[in-house]
Design a protein around this motif. Sequence first.
Motif, PDB file in Angstrom:
ATOM      1  N   LEU A   5       0.833  -1.210   0.000  1.00 45.29           N
ATOM      2  CA  LEU A   5       0.000   0.000   0.000  1.00 45.29           C
ATOM      3  C   LEU A   5       0.864   1.254   0.000  1.00 45.29           C
ATOM      4  CD1 LEU A   5      -2.939  -0.773   2.478  1.00 45.29           C
ATOM      5  CD2 LEU A   5      -2.966  -0.819  -0.023  1.00 45.29           C
ATOM      6  N   ARG A   6       1.942   1.244   0.762  1.00 47.49           N
ATOM      7  CA  ARG A   6       2.831   2.419   0.782  1.00 47.49           C
ATOM      8  C   ARG A   6       3.458   2.630  -0.590  1.00 47.49           C
ATOM      9  NH1 ARG A   6       4.686   0.181   5.622  1.00 47.49           N
ATOM     10  NH2 ARG A   6       6.799  -0.094   4.811  1.00 47.49           N
ATOM     11  N   TRP A   7       3.800   1.525  -1.273  1.00 51.51           N
ATOM     12  CA  TRP A   7       4.359   1.653  -2.628  1.00 51.51           C
ATOM     13  C   TRP A   7       3.315   2.277  -3.559  1.00 51.51           C
ATOM     14  CZ3 TRP A   7       3.543   0.653  -7.652  1.00 51.51           C
ATOM     15  CH2 TRP A   7       4.635   0.740  -8.518  1.00 51.51           C
ATOM     16  N   LEU A   8       2.087   1.800  -3.481  1.00 48.78           N
ATOM     17  CA  LEU A   8       1.030   2.351  -4.338  1.00 48.78           C
ATOM     18  C   LEU A   8       0.814   3.833  -4.068  1.00 48.78           C
ATOM     19  CD1 LEU A   8      -1.551  -0.571  -4.125  1.00 48.78           C
ATOM     20  CD2 LEU A   8      -0.352   0.183  -6.197  1.00 48.78           C
ATOM     21  N   ALA A   9       0.805   4.207  -2.785  1.00 46.35           N
ATOM     22  CA  ALA A   9       0.588   5.614  -2.428  1.00 46.35           C
ATOM     23  C   ALA A   9       1.733   6.493  -2.888  1.00 46.35           C
ATOM     24  CB  ALA A   9       0.394   5.737  -0.916  1.00 46.35           C
ATOM     25  N   ALA A  10       2.943   5.922  -2.986  1.00 45.26           N
ATOM     26  CA  ALA A  10       4.102   6.694  -3.439  1.00 45.26           C
ATOM     27  C   ALA A  10       4.118   6.877  -4.945  1.00 45.26           C
ATOM     28  CB  ALA A  10       5.396   6.010  -2.988  1.00 45.26           C
ATOM     29  N   HIS A  11       3.400   6.015  -5.679  1.00 45.49           N
ATOM     30  CA  HIS A  11       3.455   6.049  -7.134  1.00 45.49           C
ATOM     31  C   HIS A  11       2.144   6.444  -7.801  1.00 45.49           C
ATOM     32  CE1 HIS A  11       6.995   3.644  -6.082  1.00 45.49           C
ATOM     33  NE2 HIS A  11       7.484   3.981  -7.256  1.00 45.49           N
ATOM     34  N   HIS A  12       1.055   6.433  -7.062  1.00 46.44           N
ATOM     35  CA  HIS A  12      -0.254   6.771  -7.625  1.00 46.44           C
ATOM     36  C   HIS A  12      -1.083   7.498  -6.574  1.00 46.44           C
ATOM     37  CE1 HIS A  12       0.370   4.225 -11.178  1.00 46.44           C
ATOM     38  NE2 HIS A  12       0.864   3.317 -10.354  1.00 46.44           N
ATOM     39  N   ASP A  13      -2.105   8.193  -7.036  1.00 44.56           N
ATOM     40  CA  ASP A  13      -3.072   8.768  -6.109  1.00 44.56           C
ATOM     41  C   ASP A  13      -3.911   7.623  -5.547  1.00 44.56           C
ATOM     42  OD1 ASP A  13      -5.129  10.008  -4.772  1.00 44.56           O
ATOM     43  OD2 ASP A  13      -5.537  11.462  -6.355  1.00 44.56           O
ATOM     44  N   PRO A  14      -3.884   7.411  -4.221  1.00 40.49           N
ATOM     45  CA  PRO A  14      -4.666   6.293  -3.659  1.00 40.49           C
ATOM     46  C   PRO A  14      -6.140   6.339  -4.032  1.00 40.49           C
ATOM     47  CG  PRO A  14      -3.146   7.149  -2.018  1.00 40.49           C
ATOM     48  CD  PRO A  14      -3.085   8.097  -3.193  1.00 40.49           C
ATOM     49  N   ALA A  15      -6.675   7.527  -4.274  1.00 44.17           N
ATOM     50  CA  ALA A  15      -8.090   7.627  -4.644  1.00 44.17           C
ATOM     51  C   ALA A  15      -8.378   6.957  -5.986  1.00 44.17           C
ATOM     52  CB  ALA A  15      -8.521   9.090  -4.682  1.00 44.17           C
ATOM     53  N   ASP A  16      -7.336   6.751  -6.820  1.00 43.39           N
ATOM     54  CA  ASP A  16      -7.514   6.108  -8.118  1.00 43.39           C
ATOM     55  C   ASP A  16      -7.492   4.584  -8.028  1.00 43.39           C
ATOM     56  OD1 ASP A  16      -7.733   8.459  -9.486  1.00 43.39           O
ATOM     57  OD2 ASP A  16      -5.621   8.577 -10.021  1.00 43.39           O
ATOM     58  N   VAL A  17      -7.036   4.055  -6.897  1.00 41.81           N
ATOM     59  CA  VAL A  17      -6.857   2.611  -6.778  1.00 41.81           C
ATOM     60  C   VAL A  17      -8.209   1.906  -6.677  1.00 41.81           C
ATOM     61  CG1 VAL A  17      -6.029   0.775  -5.243  1.00 41.81           C
ATOM     62  CG2 VAL A  17      -4.545   2.709  -5.802  1.00 41.81           C
ATOM     63  N   VAL A  18      -8.398   0.905  -7.524  1.00 39.95           N
ATOM     64  CA  VAL A  18      -9.599   0.065  -7.491  1.00 39.95           C
ATOM     65  C   VAL A  18      -9.154  -1.367  -7.220  1.00 39.95           C
ATOM     66  CG1 VAL A  18     -11.577  -0.815  -8.778  1.00 39.95           C
ATOM     67  CG2 VAL A  18     -10.821   1.548  -9.112  1.00 39.95           C
ATOM     68  N   PHE A  19      -9.560  -1.914  -6.085  1.00 43.29           N
ATOM     69  CA  PHE A  19      -9.209  -3.281  -5.750  1.00 43.29           C
ATOM     70  C   PHE A  19     -10.092  -4.245  -6.543  1.00 43.29           C
ATOM     71  CE2 PHE A  19      -7.862  -0.844  -2.006  1.00 43.29           C
ATOM     72  CZ  PHE A  19      -6.538  -1.261  -1.920  1.00 43.29           C
ATOM     73  N   VAL A  20      -9.478  -5.334  -7.031  1.00 38.71           N
ATOM     74  CA  VAL A  20     -10.149  -6.270  -7.927  1.00 38.71           C
ATOM     75  C   VAL A  20      -9.999  -7.685  -7.381  1.00 38.71           C
ATOM     76  CG1 VAL A  20     -10.131  -7.281 -10.243  1.00 38.71           C
ATOM     77  CG2 VAL A  20      -9.743  -4.817  -9.952  1.00 38.71           C
ATOM     78  N   ASP A  21     -11.091  -8.447  -7.395  1.00 43.99           N
ATOM     79  CA  ASP A  21     -11.030  -9.859  -7.033  1.00 43.99           C
ATOM     80  C   ASP A  21     -11.847 -10.662  -8.033  1.00 43.99           C
ATOM     81  OD1 ASP A  21     -10.129 -12.012  -5.610  1.00 43.99           O
ATOM     82  OD2 ASP A  21     -11.184 -11.542  -3.756  1.00 43.99           O
ATOM     83  N   GLY A  22     -11.720 -11.988  -7.963  1.00 44.77           N
ATOM     84  CA  GLY A  22     -12.413 -12.829  -8.922  1.00 44.77           C
ATOM     85  C   GLY A  22     -13.891 -12.967  -8.636  1.00 44.77           C
ATOM     86  N   TRP A  23     -14.220 -13.297  -7.386  1.00 39.03           N
ATOM     87  CA  TRP A  23     -15.611 -13.540  -7.026  1.00 39.03           C
ATOM     88  C   TRP A  23     -15.766 -13.340  -5.527  1.00 39.03           C
ATOM     89  CZ3 TRP A  23     -12.188 -17.217  -8.876  1.00 39.03           C
ATOM     90  CH2 TRP A  23     -11.673 -18.097  -7.920  1.00 39.03           C
ATOM     91  N   THR A  24     -16.997 -13.245  -5.076  1.00 36.10           N
ATOM     92  CA  THR A  24     -17.249 -13.211  -3.642  1.00 36.10           C
ATOM     93  C   THR A  24     -17.850 -14.542  -3.218  1.00 36.10           C
ATOM     94  OG1 THR A  24     -19.501 -12.356  -3.849  1.00 36.10           O
ATOM     95  CG2 THR A  24     -17.707 -10.735  -3.703  1.00 36.10           C
ATOM     96  N   GLY A  25     -17.532 -14.951  -1.997  1.00 30.99           N
ATOM     97  CA  GLY A  25     -18.169 -16.107  -1.402  1.00 30.99           C
ATOM     98  C   GLY A  25     -19.131 -15.609  -0.339  1.00 30.99           C
ATOM     99  N   LYS A  26     -18.666 -15.641   0.884  1.00 26.79           N
ATOM    100  CA  LYS A  26     -19.496 -15.098   1.968  1.00 26.79           C
ATOM    101  C   LYS A  26     -19.115 -13.658   2.300  1.00 26.79           C
ATOM    102  CE  LYS A  26     -16.504 -17.474   5.317  1.00 26.79           C
ATOM    103  NZ  LYS A  26     -15.896 -18.424   4.385  1.00 26.79           N
ATOM    104  N   GLY A  27     -18.069 -13.132   1.629  1.00 24.35           N
ATOM    105  CA  GLY A  27     -17.683 -11.743   1.847  1.00 24.35           C
ATOM    106  C   GLY A  27     -16.600 -11.551   2.874  1.00 24.35           C
ATOM    107  N   ALA A  28     -15.875 -12.625   3.235  1.00 27.92           N
ATOM    108  CA  ALA A  28     -14.839 -12.505   4.266  1.00 27.92           C
ATOM    109  C   ALA A  28     -13.725 -11.556   3.826  1.00 27.92           C
ATOM    110  CB  ALA A  28     -14.270 -13.879   4.604  1.00 27.92           C
ATOM    111  N   ILE A  29     -13.287 -11.682   2.577  1.00 27.45           N
ATOM    112  CA  ILE A  29     -12.206 -10.820   2.101  1.00 27.45           C
ATOM    113  C   ILE A  29     -12.708  -9.392   1.935  1.00 27.45           C
ATOM    114  CG2 ILE A  29     -10.728 -10.341   0.106  1.00 27.45           C
ATOM    115  CD1 ILE A  29      -9.627 -12.444   1.987  1.00 27.45           C
TER     116      ILE A  29
END
Length: 857
Positions: free
Chosen positions: A596-620
Amino acid sequence: MSGRVRREEAVDVVWSGEWVAERLGVALEGDGELQELLGLALRRNPKRAHLLVSNVLGKHVPQKPSVVYGAGYGLGERVRALLGADDARRAVVLGYAETATGLGHAVADGLRDAPYLHSTRRPVAGVAQAGGFEEAHSHATSHLLLPEDPELLGGGAEASGGAEASTLVLVDDEFSTGNTVLNTIRALNASHPRERYVIVALVDMRSAGDRDRLTAFAAEIGARVDLVTRSSGTVTLPEGVLERGQALVAAREAEQAGQAGRADEAVAGVAPVTRITLDWPAEVPDGGRHGFTPAHRAALEAALPGMAERIAGALDSDVRRVLVLGFEELMYAPLRLGTALEAVLGADAEVRYSTTTRSPVLAVDDPGYAIRTRLVFPAHDDPADGPGDRYAYNVAGAGFDAVVAVVDSTADTPELRAPDGLLARLAAHTGQVLLAVVPSYAPLPVPHTQEPAVLPEPLRGPDFSSYAPEDVGWLLQDLSHTELEAPTEEREEAIQSGGAHYAESLPVEYQPSAEYQALFTAALDASAARIARAVGTVTETVLAERGPRPVLVSLARAGTPVGVLMRHWARHRHGLDLPHYAISIVRGRGIDATALRWLAAHHDPADVVFVDGWTGKGAITRELAAAIEEFEASGGPGGSSGPAGSAGPVGSSGPAGFNPEIAVLADPGGCVRTYGTREDFLIPSACLNSTVSGLISRTVLRADLVGPDDFHGAKFYRELAGSDVSGDFLAAVTARFDEVADQVDAETKELLAADRAPTWEGWAAVERISEEYGIHDVNLVKPGVGETTRVLLRRVPWKILAKRGAGADLTHIRLLAEQRGVPVEEVDDLPYSCVGLIHPRFTRGATGADGKAVQGA
């Protein structure tokens, strides 16, 4: 509107906007000089198809350096007259990357004594970010402010000799809507309020509504806002121009691609390439990225004649037409070298100046079009957002006898000199190429009580993963040579007894049988269009709500194939080159704070979109929200990670601004707002492990391997290359993009208007199943096709619950269950296609020597 205007150097020449105006009905109207200053071109951009091409900026159109510099300097003199000599001396000038870095610097010169800073898209290690803002319509939207002197933008007592805050002068090449300037003033005024701003641009193309908005904004913040421009007018855009422009670009590019021999492909380079020594003054920065003071200006002025003499001395004796070619944000240094070279060569040669750019623009060889030719070459400065194409316009075919390529030392890389690199491209279109390297300025580090650790860099293929290097940067460390695999039973017993965490070891990679591999291939063929539709829908939703240029950050490993596909969709449909990284998140341990610190140093954190494959019960989903909250509470990018590399309670730099919402391909659990579908169907990337995910293992977090400033770890299974289907998966899905495009447009429109609030339906079902089957631990209930597949591949399964009539989506589940001797129970009223139950209260002996379940254990 006449298509012909009279210019200073030629008579009755065709206006360089006529081609676009005739085909799209775009009208450029304004004062008498406007058409002399601007032409029109087309580009791939989801927000704006047309491009105003300046004839005096020195970016896309080669122009006399003296004309380019004079345009900016003259505007600076007008600002000086507006403010008065005393206030002009105390002003601070801010230019915009990439197109206005040289213009802003020339404006600062015209004010004479004002310091200068320009925004940048290049993060610099060790330099704290003083601010940032967005340029919504740009090809690359995020701007960083990295002054060496933290007081430069403050304009307070120390910066301004004890008086009130100084005037901020903001310089851009065009003032089209005012959004970029408003974003900048709003961001800076919040921390450093001031009473006066001056906006400077070559042309003011705002509508009446945009002008009213600026007036209202100035009143809102209680500041005076003046505007200084060289010319003004309006652009009239007929209805549907964006779509028609995009279609025209696509058609012309297809036509050009089908022609024999591309204009932008260099043939074997024939011109010699000679490196020359400039003797650039050591104390003078290469530009305004970190600030440029009056003292720097004086030192440069004294050195320019000598540097120009060295360039002139290296030119062949028969050279008559010379191009000084700058590099992206490095505009001012080559511009001033060009003006000095004009003075040295005098009437003996004709000097022109322009720079390379990262903006993709259609080239049309027509006198009524502003971009006649383009050269394409790979980026050569190791950009933070990954590899990509770069461009030089109106250079090929322009008749230059010599080109002086000016780059900074950061960009003096092997890629620059590669067979397809910039120098080779230039060598095919001129008689001589000179390379002049300006040393990249490195600000002195600000003293700290404790030096921050140097953040590691992302790993990329082919050294780490089988994905193309531009497709994903892995914010991981390579543990390929560490023994981490443990037998499934041994891992399960340690995990359930509390003796170990699941992320401290790896399961032995499942090697699919020929029957299972054939099943995967058949499933991919059957579901490729369905996946393409979901990929397109989730990507379009992200672009609409988080665009126009989000930074995709997939949760390794399941999210990574989806992130790569989303990147491919954005490029295929919109010509966008989205940055994409993979990051580790561990249930119960949180997200990788170093990443996360690397991302914040190289991009505006507001632009970051987290991506996953699917949801199960929503734990992640819950894990990510809690981890981001903890990370920001700990001080965000300035905080320190805990002992195992997860977010910890140390540091105090302020919130990072990461949005914890996840975008997923499938959301059967009803856990997120941004998804491609809420159906629980077979995603073939869930059928396999590393061999469909770039040959990368799941992530590892263990205290003896991951230090506080390390990325989490993973392994690259190079030895499985013969079984790798990662590329086959991508190719099968991307081949269906055009087929599903209309469906995606319709579904996206419907989704954007719908109530997509999470229902958490899946979580309720998991709790019910946990109690109904006497498990009493929701972590052992894995809902959905993807999670059930993981149970069968990586854990000790107890039983599988299958929704009655689920059909072909569960064929591979039934095969795996049969191979492992796990019963499949048909049930009704299941919100998922299936649910995998991990063996509760597991001890070794619950499976036999063949790995099959022992019933009743």
